[in-house]
Design a protein around this motif. Sequence first.
Motif, PDB file in Angstrom:
ATOM      1  N   HIS A 167      -4.731   6.740  -5.165  1.00  0.00           N
ATOM      2  CA  HIS A 167      -6.171   6.886  -4.919  1.00  0.00           C
ATOM      3  C   HIS A 167      -6.958   7.053  -6.218  1.00  0.00           C
ATOM      4  CE1 HIS A 167      -6.040   7.516  -0.573  1.00  0.00           C
ATOM      5  NE2 HIS A 167      -5.077   8.415  -0.700  1.00  0.00           N
ATOM      6  N   HIS A 224     -13.248   6.044   3.191  1.00  0.00           N
ATOM      7  CA  HIS A 224     -12.627   7.288   3.632  1.00  0.00           C
ATOM      8  C   HIS A 224     -13.691   8.200   4.238  1.00  0.00           C
ATOM      9  CE1 HIS A 224      -9.356   5.987   0.719  1.00  0.00           C
ATOM     10  NE2 HIS A 224      -8.727   6.123   1.867  1.00  0.00           N
ATOM     11  N   HIS A 251       0.862  -1.196   0.000  1.00  0.00           N
ATOM     12  CA  HIS A 251       0.000   0.000   0.000  1.00  0.00           C
ATOM     13  C   HIS A 251       0.894   1.242   0.000  1.00  0.00           C
ATOM     14  CE1 HIS A 251      -3.999   1.819   1.714  1.00  0.00           C
ATOM     15  NE2 HIS A 251      -3.342   2.725   1.019  1.00  0.00           N
ATOM     16  N   HIS A 259      -7.086  -0.193   5.619  1.00  0.00           N
ATOM     17  CA  HIS A 259      -7.230   0.398   6.976  1.00  0.00           C
ATOM     18  C   HIS A 259      -8.627   0.215   7.553  1.00  0.00           C
ATOM     19  CE1 HIS A 259      -8.770   3.806   4.588  1.00  0.00           C
ATOM     20  NE2 HIS A 259      -7.578   4.018   4.074  1.00  0.00           N
TER      21      HIS A 259
END
Length: 313
Positions: A78, A147, A45, A193
């Motif tokens: 992203h 997010h 990542h 995450h």
Amino acid sequence: MSRAHPVGAPDPADTRPRAEVEREVFLAGLGAGLGDSRDLPLDSHLHTIRSPDANAMLEAYCVLAVERGIAELAITDHVDFDPTMPAYGFASFADRERDVREAAARWADRGLAIRFGVEVTYERRYEEDIRGWLLRHPHDYVIGSVHVSAESPYKAFNVASFVAGHSLPEIVEPYFDEVIGAARSGLFDTIGHLDFVKRYLIPHVLPSQLAAAPELYEPVLASLVESGTALEVNASGLRQLPRETYPAPAIVSRYRELGGRHVTIGSDAHRTEWFTYGLSRAYGAVAGAGFEALAFRRGGTRVDVALPTGLLM
Ligand SMILES: [Zn+2]
Ligand SMILES: [Zn+2]
């Protein structure tokens, strides 16, 4: 050995700006050896200048990877589908792919493998858009992450009023519900995450309160197990307010107890100085939970990446 962060736990009375506190956490961790990750098989990542919130050059990661004995990288810039989010239309697929494939060709003979990945922001309302786009734009490896958008209850100007009057299960529910949606979509190799929300809940809810309520994670972990989606152990929390991985080591162990067999590890670096920060800790959490390999993909079917022996736990 204790799993406590070398600089302790978040202080609810600390009202300084987040960036200032996180800089201090990062530097204290460097002093305690969190910058010393070496001889590891994979960092899955990583962000480069092709992400709007990153300033690292891919080439700089490659130099450090060879110096530190990190054998394989996944570049996961992203991609957002919400037009109000910063990575919406930020970098083209062609530019991202060319950067990574050219670097992979340059570095192959120095023993470094570089894979073309992506970190897609998952939102249930964009699921069909994401599905179509991923079909048209094949990657080696795909992370799906939840997010915090402008409308999110966890945004700084919303979170205090949202938390007031809600129970802990109600507070985490909007985040975890989207994570469950991401896992069940079947679109992603891993979920990034897993409990990133704990960064935004500080100081209203502390990581210790979440650690005391592991049952809140069980539906999320079950959705990973049932869908075969890998759990990512993301080291960036070690340099952020929570001062622990996303998720914490006890949750990695619980995932395995629930039947989870696929796990991956990333530093989620956005700057050169963050490359592999805390990665050894994340490997320790995975080894400590009883895993012997990471789950990864190199464009085809899933592959195992064996953990090095003798990891510090
Ligand atoms: Zn992310
Ligand atoms: Zn990321």
